[in-house]
Scaffold this motif. Structure first.
Motif, PDB file in Angstrom:
ATOM      1  N   ARG A   1       0.846  -1.191   0.000  1.00 22.86           N
ATOM      2  CA  ARG A   1       0.000   0.000   0.000  1.00 22.86           C
ATOM      3  C   ARG A   1       0.881   1.240   0.000  1.00 22.86           C
ATOM      4  N   PRO A   2       0.633   2.213  -0.878  1.00 18.83           N
ATOM      5  CA  PRO A   2       1.512   3.382  -0.981  1.00 18.83           C
ATOM      6  C   PRO A   2       1.536   4.207   0.303  1.00 18.83           C
ATOM      7  N   LEU A   3       2.647   4.908   0.503  1.00 16.75           N
ATOM      8  CA  LEU A   3       2.757   5.878   1.590  1.00 16.75           C
ATOM      9  C   LEU A   3       2.388   7.235   1.017  1.00 16.75           C
ATOM     10  N   THR A   4       1.397   7.889   1.610  1.00 13.75           N
ATOM     11  CA  THR A   4       0.875   9.136   1.064  1.00 13.75           C
ATOM     12  C   THR A   4       1.017  10.266   2.072  1.00 13.75           C
ATOM     13  N   VAL A   5       0.985  11.479   1.552  1.00 15.16           N
ATOM     14  CA  VAL A   5       0.987  12.658   2.419  1.00 15.16           C
ATOM     15  C   VAL A   5      -0.273  12.647   3.272  1.00 15.16           C
ATOM     16  N   GLY A   6      -0.117  12.892   4.569  1.00 11.51           N
ATOM     17  CA  GLY A   6      -1.241  12.860   5.485  1.00 11.51           C
ATOM     18  C   GLY A   6      -1.443  11.525   6.171  1.00 11.51           C
ATOM     19  N   ARG A   7      -0.648  10.520   5.801  1.00 12.13           N
ATOM     20  CA  ARG A   7      -0.796   9.183   6.383  1.00 12.13           C
ATOM     21  C   ARG A   7      -0.440   9.193   7.869  1.00 12.13           C
ATOM     22  N   ARG A   8      -1.300   8.582   8.702  1.00 12.88           N
ATOM     23  CA  ARG A   8      -1.026   8.431  10.125  1.00 12.88           C
ATOM     24  C   ARG A   8      -0.284   7.130  10.349  1.00 12.88           C
ATOM     25  N   VAL A   9       0.811   7.198  11.060  1.00 17.60           N
ATOM     26  CA  VAL A   9       1.661   6.030  11.252  1.00 17.60           C
ATOM     27  C   VAL A   9       2.165   5.994  12.688  1.00 17.60           C
TER      28      VAL A   9
ATOM     29  N   ASP B   1       4.930  15.631   4.438  1.00 13.90           N
ATOM     30  CA  ASP B   1       5.323  15.972   3.078  1.00 13.90           C
ATOM     31  C   ASP B   1       6.171  14.844   2.497  1.00 13.90           C
ATOM     32  N   ILE B   2       6.110  14.696   1.191  1.00 13.32           N
ATOM     33  CA  ILE B   2       7.003  13.793   0.455  1.00 13.32           C
ATOM     34  C   ILE B   2       7.664  14.653  -0.619  1.00 13.32           C
ATOM     35  N   PRO B   3       8.787  15.317  -0.289  1.00 11.85           N
ATOM     36  CA  PRO B   3       9.392  16.268  -1.225  1.00 11.85           C
ATOM     37  C   PRO B   3       9.891  15.655  -2.525  1.00 11.85           C
ATOM     38  N   SER B   4      10.393  14.394  -2.461  1.00 10.44           N
ATOM     39  CA  SER B   4      10.979  13.855  -3.689  1.00 10.44           C
ATOM     40  C   SER B   4      11.056  12.340  -3.641  1.00 10.44           C
ATOM     41  N   ARG B   5      11.160  11.760  -4.829  1.00 11.82           N
ATOM     42  CA  ARG B   5      11.392  10.323  -4.968  1.00 11.82           C
ATOM     43  C   ARG B   5      12.676  10.142  -5.771  1.00 11.82           C
ATOM     44  N   LEU B   6      13.523   9.231  -5.314  1.00  9.25           N
ATOM     45  CA  LEU B   6      14.815   9.004  -5.949  1.00  9.25           C
ATOM     46  C   LEU B   6      14.681   8.024  -7.108  1.00  9.25           C
ATOM     47  N   THR B   7      15.245   8.388  -8.243  1.00 12.53           N
ATOM     48  CA  THR B   7      15.346   7.481  -9.379  1.00 12.53           C
ATOM     49  C   THR B   7      16.721   6.845  -9.332  1.00 12.53           C
ATOM     50  N   LEU B   8      16.786   5.561  -8.987  1.00 10.44           N
ATOM     51  CA  LEU B   8      18.071   4.915  -8.771  1.00 10.44           C
ATOM     52  C   LEU B   8      18.857   4.714 -10.065  1.00 10.44           C
ATOM     53  N   ASP B   9      18.175   4.757 -11.193  1.00 11.57           N
ATOM     54  CA  ASP B   9      18.878   4.565 -12.460  1.00 11.57           C
ATOM     55  C   ASP B   9      19.954   5.628 -12.671  1.00 11.57           C
ATOM     56  N   ASP B  10      19.601   6.889 -12.388  1.00 12.80           N
ATOM     57  CA  ASP B  10      20.550   7.976 -12.631  1.00 12.80           C
ATOM     58  C   ASP B  10      20.695   8.904 -11.426  1.00 12.80           C
ATOM     59  N   LEU B  11      20.098   8.513 -10.289  1.00 18.89           N
ATOM     60  CA  LEU B  11      20.171   9.279  -9.039  1.00 18.89           C
ATOM     61  C   LEU B  11      19.500  10.643  -9.147  1.00 18.89           C
ATOM     62  N   SER B  12      18.601  10.808 -10.099  1.00 24.55           N
ATOM     63  CA  SER B  12      17.861  12.057 -10.201  1.00 24.55           C
ATOM     64  C   SER B  12      16.701  12.048  -9.214  1.00 24.55           C
ATOM     65  N   GLN B  13      16.206  13.250  -8.899  1.00 22.32           N
ATOM     66  CA  GLN B  13      15.107  13.399  -7.952  1.00 22.32           C
ATOM     67  C   GLN B  13      13.828  13.769  -8.690  1.00 22.32           C
ATOM     68  N   HIS B  14      12.772  12.998  -8.420  1.00 22.34           N
ATOM     69  CA  HIS B  14      11.457  13.335  -8.984  1.00 22.34           C
ATOM     70  C   HIS B  14      10.718  14.147  -7.931  1.00 22.34           C
ATOM     71  N   PRO B  15      10.518  15.445  -8.152  1.00 18.92           N
ATOM     72  CA  PRO B  15       9.940  16.292  -7.106  1.00 18.92           C
ATOM     73  C   PRO B  15       8.453  16.046  -6.890  1.00 18.92           C
ATOM     74  N   ALA B  16       8.038  16.216  -5.624  1.00 21.58           N
ATOM     75  CA  ALA B  16       6.624  16.159  -5.231  1.00 21.58           C
ATOM     76  C   ALA B  16       5.877  14.989  -5.847  1.00 21.58           C
ATOM     77  N   PRO B  17       6.295  13.740  -5.580  1.00 22.08           N
ATOM     78  CA  PRO B  17       5.612  12.595  -6.196  1.00 22.08           C
ATOM     79  C   PRO B  17       4.228  12.343  -5.618  1.00 22.08           C
ATOM     80  N   GLY B  18       3.940  12.883  -4.425  1.00 21.87           N
ATOM     81  CA  GLY B  18       2.626  12.674  -3.822  1.00 21.87           C
ATOM     82  C   GLY B  18       2.511  11.414  -3.012  1.00 21.87           C
ATOM     83  N   GLU B  19       3.237  10.361  -3.414  1.00 20.33           N
ATOM     84  CA  GLU B  19       3.218   9.100  -2.691  1.00 20.33           C
ATOM     85  C   GLU B  19       4.470   8.302  -3.028  1.00 20.33           C
ATOM     86  N   LEU B  20       4.742   7.315  -2.182  1.00 19.51           N
ATOM     87  CA  LEU B  20       5.816   6.367  -2.438  1.00 19.51           C
ATOM     88  C   LEU B  20       5.200   4.980  -2.525  1.00 19.51           C
TER      89      LEU B  20
END
Length: 451
Positions: A339-347, A362-381
């Motif tokens: 189940r994805p981790l979303t902004v506002g999730r109680r844990v 907040d989830i500021p970014s998601r890491l792209t391991l292929d090239d180590l780039s950052q995907h900003p504001a993905p909304g969820e993991l």
């Protein structure tokens, strides 16, 4: 003081007899075969285990034992010929004991590699000599750097299929070393091997006389993995409060637990966190005996000079090097739940022996391991995603940066409804700078969880 130092040095030296290491690599690079070869050639396989492997190999139409089956224990894995879950194995040689985590190679099992490498002191990354460094190789190097694994071994496998050519090995070793070093991996050792034939796994290869370095097992047996515990800050999470209420000790109050890092000494001025109350270590009991000094990872009971409020989940640390306390946490995490981790999730956030309510702000970014780039504001993991998150906790926590302490800088996020582990977190961890440059701001609706 000299006696204390000698004792610490002696225990630190003895601790090197145990090495935790993990293997990683792309599918079909030969991880399980390498592990099987290590177990077989180091004579760490029981007769009935080898017989079972020989029987299973014959049923598959193979003339020689498939040593990969020594680690691929799940039936579904055997049928597919791949490793799905983390397979843990324990073996020993006269020089050292080992705990090995054989992790899967598929992209969708990144979380399994994080699990296997989270406590590893060394990672063995396999590369097929025919294919060289591929995307998954770079992913595994990035995960090893993210988890601060101090030693990485590049095992260039299947050298028998490239005629044991030195230029092939040299090119792969140079490419990988340059990439891993750019990630901050402190030590990289490259070894050319053939796991199937046994070249340079346990015994030196007669086919690669151009290579003068150690075999895989020799390196595993000799690599230095334990530093002087006095170099680390003292951290003592309280697990249990002992109040025996006996006639002999009517006022006894001890705080039991395992020292997470560093050294504690009788007479040390300490601070109890998160309350901030201060006292002095009056006594330390280890195995029923009073001692003047104790160090990680010993389990001890600490007694303080002052009668202050200390309970399970509190952290005792030397006052001069006590960590900061905060309810706002920024961390790098690997999401392990489906189940994805979303902004506002109680844990629930579990840090050492303390568990508190928290909310994902907040989830500021998601890491792209292929090239180590950052995907900003993905909304969820999603499952296997690695990213940056911001948490707000109901109670203050004393976290170190993960770069400073893997024990007290890590935490877990747990589903409060059923206790499922959701996310593995590393406070202020790797790739933070890149994430901060590309992260987008965001807030969460925290109605009902007003911290």
């Amino acid at each position: 003081m000299s006696t204390t130092t000698s004792a610490i040095d002696a225990v630190a030296a003895g601790a090197t007899s145990l090495l935790r290491f993990a293997t990683a690599g792309s599918v079909d690079d030969g991880k399980s075969t390498l592990v099987g070869r290590l177990l077989h050639d180091s004579k760490s396989v029981l007769a009935d285990q080898l017989e079972a492997v020989e029987h299973a190999s014959r049923n598959r139409g193979q003339e020689t034992p498939d040593l990969a089956l020594l680690t691929d224990g799940l039936r579904a894995e055997r049928e597919q010929g791949i490793t799905i879950d983390v397979a843990y194995r324990y073996f020993a040689t006269p020089r050292r004991r080992f705990i090995l985590a054989d992790t899967p190679g598929h992209v969708q099992y990144t979380r399994n590699m994080v699990t296997g490498a989270s406590t590893a002191e060394l990672a063995v990354v396999l590369v097929d000599a025919r294919n060289g460094v591929v995307e998954q190789t770079r992913r595994h190097a990035a995960v090893a750097a993210l988890l601060r694994v101090p030693h990485v071994v590049l095992a260039v496998n299947k050298m028998d299929l490239v005629d044991y050519a030195e230029p092939v090995f040299a090119a792969i070793a140079e490419e990988f070393t340059t990439y891993a070093a750019s990630l901050g991996v402190p030590e990289i050792t490259a070894i050319p091997i053939s796991a199937l034939a046994g070249d340079n796994v346990v015994t030196p290869s007669a086919n690669m006389d151009w290579y003068g370095g150690p075999t895989v097992l020799e390196h595993l047996e000799t690599v230095a993995v334990v530093a002087d515990p006095s170099d680390d800050p003292g951290r003592f999470p309280v697990q249990y409060v002992i109040r025996p209420q006996t006639a002999e000790h009517p006022d006894y109050r001890g705080y039991a637990g395992q020292i997470a890092s560093g050294v504690l000494r009788v007479g040390d001025a300490v601070t109890v966190l998160p309350s901030g109350r201060t006292s002095t270590i009056e006594a330390i009991d280890a195995l029923g005996q009073a001692v003047d000094v104790a160090w990680a990872p010993q389990s001890v009971t600490v007694r303080l000079a002052d009668d202050i409020d200390v309970s399970r989940g509190d952290l005792i640390a030397p006052t001069a090097i006590a960590p900061g306390v905060s309810q706002d946490i920024e961390a790098t995490v690997c999401h392990v739940a489906d189940r994805p981790l979303t902004v506002g999730r109680r844990v629930l956030l579990k840090h050492t022996t303390r568990t508190v309510k928290a909310i994902v702000k907040d989830i500021p970014s998601r890491l792209t391991l292929d090239d180590l780039s950052q995907h900003p504001a993905p909304g969820e993991l999603a499952a296997n995603d690695i990213g940056r998150i911001v948490l707000r906790t109901a109670e203050p926590l004393a976290l170190d940066a993960y770069a400073d302490s893997r024990r007290t800088g890590s935490f877990l996020l747990i589903d409060p409804s059923d206790g499922t582990t959701l996310t593995a977190g590393m406070a202020g961890s790797a790739f933070a700078e890149a994430a901060e440059e590309t992260a987008a701001a965001g807030t969460a609706d925290d109605e009902g969880w007003d911290f």
